[in-house]
Design a protein around this motif. Structure first.
Motif, short mmCIF file in Angstrom:
data_model
loop_
_atom_site.label_atom_id
_atom_site.label_comp_id
_atom_site.label_asym_id
_atom_site.label_seq_id
_atom_site.Cartn_x
_atom_site.Cartn_y
_atom_site.Cartn_z
N HIS A 1 58.27 38.53 39.86
CA HIS A 1 57.38 39.05 38.82
C HIS A 1 56.31 39.98 39.42
N TYR A 2 55.80 39.60 40.60
CA TYR A 2 54.71 40.40 41.19
C TYR A 2 55.19 41.40 42.24
N LEU A 3 56.51 41.46 42.44
CA LEU A 3 57.06 42.27 43.53
C LEU A 3 56.62 43.73 43.46
N TYR A 4 56.41 44.24 42.27
CA TYR A 4 55.99 45.64 42.15
C TYR A 4 54.48 45.75 41.92
N GLY A 5 53.77 44.69 42.25
CA GLY A 5 52.32 44.75 42.19
C GLY A 5 51.71 43.97 41.04
N GLY A 6 50.40 43.77 41.13
CA GLY A 6 49.68 43.03 40.10
C GLY A 6 48.92 44.01 39.21
N TYR A 7 48.79 43.66 37.93
CA TYR A 7 48.08 44.50 36.97
C TYR A 7 47.11 43.64 36.17
N TYR A 8 46.05 44.30 35.73
CA TYR A 8 45.03 43.59 34.96
C TYR A 8 44.90 44.26 33.58
N PRO A 9 44.77 43.44 32.51
CA PRO A 9 44.63 44.05 31.17
C PRO A 9 43.27 44.73 31.02
N VAL A 10 43.28 46.03 30.80
CA VAL A 10 42.03 46.80 30.71
C VAL A 10 41.17 46.25 29.58
N GLY A 11 39.90 45.97 29.89
CA GLY A 11 38.99 45.44 28.88
C GLY A 11 38.91 43.92 28.89
N GLY A 12 39.70 43.27 29.75
CA GLY A 12 39.65 41.81 29.83
C GLY A 12 40.83 41.18 29.12
N SER A 13 41.14 39.93 29.51
CA SER A 13 42.37 39.32 29.00
C SER A 13 42.29 39.02 27.50
N TRP A 14 41.09 38.96 26.93
CA TRP A 14 40.99 38.68 25.49
C TRP A 14 41.59 39.82 24.65
N SER B 1 36.03 41.82 37.63
CA SER B 1 35.30 43.04 37.30
C SER B 1 35.74 44.20 38.19
N ALA B 2 36.23 43.87 39.40
CA ALA B 2 36.75 44.93 40.28
C ALA B 2 38.07 45.46 39.73
N LYS B 3 38.83 44.58 39.07
CA LYS B 3 40.16 44.98 38.60
C LYS B 3 40.09 45.76 37.28
N PRO C 1 46.29 48.95 37.63
CA PRO C 1 46.91 48.39 38.83
C PRO C 1 45.87 47.80 39.78
N MET C 2 46.24 46.75 40.45
CA MET C 2 45.38 46.20 41.51
C MET C 2 45.63 47.01 42.79
N ASP C 3 44.99 46.62 43.88
CA ASP C 3 45.28 47.29 45.14
C ASP C 3 46.74 47.05 45.51
#
Ligand SMILES: Cc1cc2nc3c(=O)[nH]c(=O)nc-3n(C[C@H](O)[C@H](O)[C@H](O)COP(=O)(O)OP(=O)(O)OC[C@H]3O[C@@H](n4cnc5c(N)ncnc54)[C@H](O)[C@@H]3O)c2cc1C
Length: 536
Positions: free
Chosen positions: A229-242, A381-383, A101-103
């Motif tokens: 789509h973002y109403l419940y927050g933003g998420y980042y794929p762990v390890g990078g989008s690849w 990198s923060a995410k 999860p993002m902030d």
């Protein structure tokens, strides 16, 4: 410049191909991979052909020395709980894809000299707006209601794309009933019926960069889809989008298929009016009566299909009704301290010169020296909780800003990394202006940047195959959404479409297009048991 060593997929060689395939997919972006993986799950042997040196389309990442960046994924919504989006990602990746999860404040909007935020959670999002615009409570509640209405209607919109033409005729009264009138209207028009507070409208449209069109030009459906789509927050794929593509490819391989890189399709072959395979750039033919193009409408109809087929099937008349989306500049920054040491947030920054987004974009298109109409800054990198395991002691930042392809057209056809001094100087000037926005917002970064490089619409063309450097495939105006021919089916037997042009942009938009394409191909009867396994 040293080429990236971050590569996934299997390098194409004719001798590495299986003797036959049930389907050939052009393009390994989220649309192509989802279609291929779902078909594989149904027992099809699928050959995915990707022109780039790595698989994943806009979900690919690249590295230079100590640093690694994503090119087309900054945040994904709707994956924090067991939503349909999350279940589909879990299914495609066999649960290997994890989300960080993002902030709670996932987007921060700098509008002129004012600052606003989007915060995670439907109620929190609404309450935060009301705190900032107390006199607009009614308008805000009305807006939240419209988001919910459009969200419900999206399924009907998607189903409308899957239907055969005769089924659409029968189903159209029902589909109309499920379609709120705001859906295919212009975003600004809809919002100005709720409020005349231009700051509130600007905050609600603060994510316009996520679809590439400001509110006076965009369709409310796409606006609402992204906001929801973002109403419940933003998420980042762990390890990078690849990791998105890396985790999906095994599903295709398990059924005997493969994802080939360096595999540029030159032409879709058509015999007696039906698809018969593809011709590769090296001249090799892959015979197959089922070809799925995820390379976008422009590539498919203007470059890959023979002209006479495009004419006789009537697409020549339809194509002028859609336009390419705007192109972009990207800045990829490396720093020799960690995100924590540098105080980088897990929040995206959107920087606007004023609350009139349309006017700012127009001014910029007319004059390169006008302020950037939007500057987007993201802190991958923060995410990513895994980033420091791969790249200890470092941090990365990405900046995206619009730029028309026309400014770069004179270098069209030149080779990446060898475009000459004039191009490099022009690019560097734009890059310096964008870097200044970063230092303005985060002055502690002055003197800390170790490396940065600038990409232009020509880089997008070179690596991602979009001939006008399109950020998001086709433009997301209301006219585009009314085009019923933009769906998985084509008028050419054996040819199917998938990816962001079929439904909407976004990794999830392309993924859902993959689901629709599979459903259109195999039929609802065969698809239902699979859907039950995915969604429970
Ligand atoms: C800068 C940027 C930021 C973005 N940020 C986000 C974000 O934060 N969140 C989000 O959800 N979405 C984001 N998006 C949008 C999202 O990445 C895309 O909408 C989505 O990934 C598109 O998937 P696709 O499969 O339709 O197309 P693509 O991923 O573009 O895949 C199409 C593939 O076809 C290949 N191809 C083309 N021609 C040929 C050929 N002749 N032969 C073989 N292969 C060919 C291309 O190389 C490409 O890999 C962003 C996009 C960009 C550009």
């Amino acid at each position: 410049m040293i080429p990236s060593t971050l590569r996934i997929g299997y390098r194409y060689r004719p001798k590495r191909l299986a003797p036959d395939y049930d389907a050939v997919v052009i393009g390994s972006g989220m649309g192509g991979l989802t279609t291929a993986a779902l078909l594989s799950e149904l027992g099809w042997k699928v050959c995915v052909l990707e022109q780039h040196y790595t698989a994943g389309g806009y979900t690919h990442s690249y590295n230079r020395g100590d640093y690694e960046w994503d090119v087309g994924v900054h945040y994904i919504g709707d994956v924090g709980t067991q939503t349909r989006t999350r279940r589909m990602f879990d299914f495609l990746s066999d649960g290997k894809l994890k989300w960080a999860p993002m902030d709670a404040e996932y987007d921060r909007f700098f509008i002129g000299d004012k600052i606003y935020s989007a915060v995670a959670g439907k109620q929190a999002f609404r309450d935060n707006l009301v705190v900032n615009f107390p006199e607009e409570e009614r308008a805000i509640d009305h807006y939240m209601k419209l988001l919910a209405e459009v969200s419900t209607a999206l399924t009907a919109h998607g189903m409308g794309r899957v239907l055969k033409p005769w089924q659409r005729v029968i189903g159209s009264p029902f589909l109309k009933l499920r379609t709120p009138s705001c859906m295919y209207r212009n975003t600004y028009e809809v919002l100005s019926e709720l409020t005349d507070n231009q700051d509130l409208i600007a905050v609600l449209c603060g994510q316009w960069g996520d679809m590439g069109l400001p509110p006076k030009q965009s369709a409310f459906m796409t606006h609402a889809m992204i906001a929801r789509h973002y109403l419940y927050g933003g998420y980042y794929p762990v390890g990078g989008s690849w990791h998105i593509a890396e985790s999906i490819i095994p599903k295709i391989q398990q059924a005997g298929g493969e994802v080939f890189t360096y595999a540029r399709v030159k032409q879709i072959l058509v015999e007696d009016g039906s698809v018969s395979g593809v011709e590769m750039e090296d001249g090799h033919h892959i015979d197959c009566s089922c070809v799925i193009s995820s390379a976008g409408i422009d590539n498919t109809f203007n470059y890959l299909l023979p002209n006479d087929i495009v004419q006789t099937s009537g697409y020549e008349r339809l194509l002028p009704q859609v336009q390419p989306s705007i192109a972009h500049l990207g800045i990829y920054i490396g720093l020799k301290e960690t995100a924590e040491q540098l105080g980088l947030p897990k929040t995206n920054f959107w920087i606007y010169p004023s609350n009139d987004y349309d006017a700012a974009l127009e001014a910029f298109l007319q004059n390169k020296d006008a302020p950037f109409p939007v500057v987007y800054i993201s802190f991958p990198s923060a995410k990513d909780p895994d980033y420091l395991n791969r790249h200890p002691g470092t941090a990365t930042i990405e900046i995206v800003a619009p730029a028309p392809y026309e400014w770069f057209a004179k270098w069209q056809g030149s080779t990446w990394g060898k475009r000459g001094e004039e191009y490099e100087t022009f690019k560097a000037g734009l890059g310096e202006r964008l870097m200044q926005h970063l230092y303005d917002k985060l002055p502690q970064l002055n003197g800390k940047v170790d490396y940065y490089e600038v990409s232009t619409p020509l880089s997008t063309e070179w690596f991602s195959g979009y001939r006008r450097g399109e950020l998001y495939g086709l433009n997301h105006n209301a006219e585009r959404l009314r085009q019923n021919w933009l769906g998985p089916r084509t008028r050419i037997p054996g040819l199917w479409l998938t990816g962001q042009d079929v439904l909407t942009c976004g990794v999830t938009g392309a993924m859902m297009a993959g689901q629709l394409t599979t459903m259109a191909m195999v039929g609802i009867r065969k698809m239902t048991p699979l859907m039950k396994r995915i969604y429970g």
